[in-house]
Design a protein around this motif. Structure first.
Motif, PDB file in Angstrom:
ATOM      1  N   LEU A  16     146.165  58.206  40.861  1.00  0.00           N
ATOM      2  CA  LEU A  16     146.055  59.370  41.734  1.00  0.00           C
ATOM      3  C   LEU A  16     147.231  59.423  42.702  1.00  0.00           C
ATOM      4  CD1 LEU A  16     144.277  61.793  42.610  1.00  0.00           C
ATOM      5  CD2 LEU A  16     143.199  60.254  44.268  1.00  0.00           C
ATOM      6  N   LEU A  17     147.899  60.583  42.720  1.00  0.00           N
ATOM      7  CA  LEU A  17     148.998  60.816  43.648  1.00  0.00           C
ATOM      8  C   LEU A  17     148.563  61.631  44.862  1.00  0.00           C
ATOM      9  CD1 LEU A  17     151.816  61.902  41.154  1.00  0.00           C
ATOM     10  CD2 LEU A  17     151.663  59.706  42.337  1.00  0.00           C
ATOM     11  N   PHE A  18     147.653  62.582  44.619  1.00  0.00           N
ATOM     12  CA  PHE A  18     147.365  63.565  45.664  1.00  0.00           C
ATOM     13  C   PHE A  18     146.083  64.302  45.312  1.00  0.00           C
ATOM     14  CE2 PHE A  18     147.789  67.943  47.248  1.00  0.00           C
ATOM     15  CZ  PHE A  18     148.060  67.718  48.592  1.00  0.00           C
ATOM     16  N   SER A  19     145.284  64.638  46.326  1.00  0.00           N
ATOM     17  CA  SER A  19     144.081  65.440  46.132  1.00  0.00           C
ATOM     18  C   SER A  19     143.976  66.476  47.239  1.00  0.00           C
ATOM     19  CB  SER A  19     142.826  64.555  46.139  1.00  0.00           C
ATOM     20  OG  SER A  19     141.656  65.359  46.131  1.00  0.00           O
ATOM     21  N   THR A  20     143.656  67.700  46.871  1.00  0.00           N
ATOM     22  CA  THR A  20     143.482  68.734  47.890  1.00  0.00           C
ATOM     23  C   THR A  20     142.195  68.538  48.681  1.00  0.00           C
ATOM     24  OG1 THR A  20     142.394  70.277  46.357  1.00  0.00           O
ATOM     25  CG2 THR A  20     144.790  70.411  46.540  1.00  0.00           C
ATOM     26  N   ASP A  21     141.329  67.631  48.243  1.00  0.00           N
ATOM     27  CA  ASP A  21     140.167  67.303  49.073  1.00  0.00           C
ATOM     28  C   ASP A  21     140.603  66.763  50.433  1.00  0.00           C
ATOM     29  OD1 ASP A  21     138.117  68.125  47.434  1.00  0.00           O
ATOM     30  OD2 ASP A  21     137.908  66.180  46.441  1.00  0.00           O
ATOM     31  N   ASP A  22     141.780  66.162  50.492  1.00  0.00           N
ATOM     32  CA  ASP A  22     142.307  65.629  51.748  1.00  0.00           C
ATOM     33  C   ASP A  22     143.142  66.654  52.507  1.00  0.00           C
ATOM     34  OD1 ASP A  22     141.247  63.059  51.090  1.00  0.00           O
ATOM     35  OD2 ASP A  22     142.964  62.735  49.765  1.00  0.00           O
ATOM     36  N   HIS A  23     143.297  67.844  51.932  1.00  0.00           N
ATOM     37  CA  HIS A  23     144.157  68.856  52.548  1.00  0.00           C
ATOM     38  C   HIS A  23     143.504  70.235  52.401  1.00  0.00           C
ATOM     39  CE1 HIS A  23     147.515  66.113  53.243  1.00  0.00           C
ATOM     40  NE2 HIS A  23     147.156  65.549  52.104  1.00  0.00           N
ATOM     41  N   PRO A  24     142.514  70.538  53.229  1.00  0.00           N
ATOM     42  CA  PRO A  24     141.794  71.810  53.100  1.00  0.00           C
ATOM     43  C   PRO A  24     142.655  73.034  53.356  1.00  0.00           C
ATOM     44  CG  PRO A  24     141.175  70.656  55.123  1.00  0.00           C
ATOM     45  CD  PRO A  24     141.987  69.703  54.304  1.00  0.00           C
ATOM     46  N   GLU A  25     143.880  72.850  53.879  1.00  0.00           N
ATOM     47  CA  GLU A  25     144.766  73.990  54.083  1.00  0.00           C
ATOM     48  C   GLU A  25     145.305  74.550  52.769  1.00  0.00           C
ATOM     49  OE1 GLU A  25     147.514  70.336  54.805  1.00  0.00           O
ATOM     50  OE2 GLU A  25     145.376  70.830  54.804  1.00  0.00           O
TER      51      GLU A  25
END
Length: 420
Positions: free
Chosen positions: A359-368
């Motif tokens: 995993l590199l990145f998840s939008t769960d951590d970035h609601p913007e």
């Protein structure tokens, strides 16, 4: 997961049409968010984008939001869509990415041999092959189009030509630098379904590709730096031998093809995450295996991919290496092989090598970051460009871009950062 810096870039959608309807006006804008790609040799700020078939609405949206009651008689037709502007079809857009904005430089409609723009209308189906009915607002059916395409993924070749994946066939288009069709590769034995198209149609792909779930064809493409190997992923597990297996399996087939012939060089299995792990979607309601899909990918180095896996609200970026030791035997691409990979996967009895992923990145951590991400491009060793699919504006959604800068390089420092 290391911190990432997110910047939303300004972009203005191109207005295409305004359609008056009983409960308001349907505003149609250009769709460009189905896939992104970069070409080696292009300036660092140039990215290529593709939209899908053209503006289309689910019947429920046309009836409930826009008051088109004439469509109610067709509400039970699986996969039926309203296509309000069938003259607006697939197109490629060249983008320039600046510090704070993305600008559309030019648009290339996909063209047939006579120079006419391709339609996004679906070809006809058969008893054994479902098709998506296309409707006008008055409830009448639009005629099938053998050359029509629902484009989704894009990869740009070193010579400036394009490879485009689409869902109806599913098929692969090879296009010249001007967007003209050089050839359309379809599953072996399916070429007669596209008879009448004004360009070459070749049954070059494994026949198994025809087992794709409805509206879940080739969504993700990536090309090796030399243009020789074409990597593609189905959006979802195949409906093989039936829809039940496709909806419950959790492994997506990822193929590596010879770009000169379409022959299969390798097949890998990409494991999808558990539905409950897509937190923003789970918070909105139940999510099942059939909702998880692969929507884009980009090549990094000789054998590494960045994969966009999502439901709707949540999107995740994974790094995976196409390890030759994890390729599966060629017999699994034979439709007669039983049990099928999808059956084994659906019953959690799959005993085959699968790809590792990180995993590199998840939008769960970035609601913007908004839902419905479908395109990604690697800008440099730490920076990824993401875009949502605005569905041609039919629900009032705008195209939005985000530049994601990771705290660490995407791949280990010993790997090449040559991007596609």
């Amino acid at each position: 997961m290391p911190h990432a810096r997110i910047v939303e870039l300004t972009f203005h959608d191109e207005d295409l049409a305004a359609v008056p309807l009983p409960r308001g006006t349907l505003h149609v804008t250009r769709g460009i968010g189905s896939g992104l790609s970069r070409r080696v040799g292009d300036p660092a700020d140039i990215v290529w984008a593709i939209g899908d078939r053209g503006p289309n609405l689910k019947l429920s949206l046309a009836i409930d939001r826009y008051g088109v009651d004439d469509l109610a008689v067709h509400a039970d037709k699986a996969g039926a869509k309203v296509m309000p502007c069938p003259e607006i079809g697939p197109a490629i857009v060249e983008l320039q990415v600046g510090d704070d904005r993305v600008t559309a430089r030019r648009t290339l409609p996909l063209l047939d041999a006579s120079g006419r723009a391709l339609s996004g209308l679906p070809p006809a189906g058969t008893d054994a092959r479902a098709a998506e009915p296309a409707l006008r607002f008055d409830g009448t059916f639009l005629p099938p189009e053998p050359g029509g395409a629902d484009t989704e993924g894009i990869a740009v070749a070193p010579d400036g030509s394009f490879w485009v994946g689409e869902e109806y066939g599913p098929s692969l288009f090879h296009l010249g630098p001007d967007g003209s069709v050089r050839a359309r590769w379809v599953p072996a034995g399916a070429d007669e379904l596209f008879a009448g198209a004004d360009y070459p149609v070749v049954g070059a792909l494994p026949s198994l590709a025809a087992r794709r779930r409805l509206n879940r064809g080739f969504e993700s493409l990536a090309l090796s730096a030399d243009g020789v190997r074409l990597h593609l992923a189905f959006q979802s597990p195949l409906a093989h031998p039936d829809e039940h297996a496709g909806r419950h399996a959790r492994h997506v087939r990822l193929w590596t093809l010879d770009s000169a012939t379409g022959s299969l060089l390798a097949e890998h299995l990409y494991p999808l995450d558990k539905p409950s792990s897509f937190r923003r979607d789970s918070d909105l309601g139940d999510v099942d295996r059939a909702d998880v899909k692969v929507c884009d990918m980009a090549m990094l180095g000789a054998d590494t991919l960045v994969v966009l896996e999502r439901v709707s609200a949540t999107a995740k970026l994974y790094l995976t290496r196409l390890d030759p030791a994890r390729a599966i035997a060629s017999s699994w691409v034979d439709p007669a092989t039983e049990p099928t990979i999808e059956q084994l996967s659906a019953h959690n009895t799959l005993d085959l090598p699968v790809l590792d992923k990180r995993l590199l990145f998840s939008t769960d951590d970035h609601p913007e970051i908004a839902p419905d991400l479908e395109g990604l491009a690697i800008l440099d060793e730490r920076t990824i460009l993401l875009v949502n699919d605005n569905d041609f504006g039919v629900e009032g959604v705008a195209t939005r871009f985000w530049r994601v800068t990771l705290a660490e390089p995407i791949a280990p420092s010993h790997e090449s950062h040559h991007v596609r």
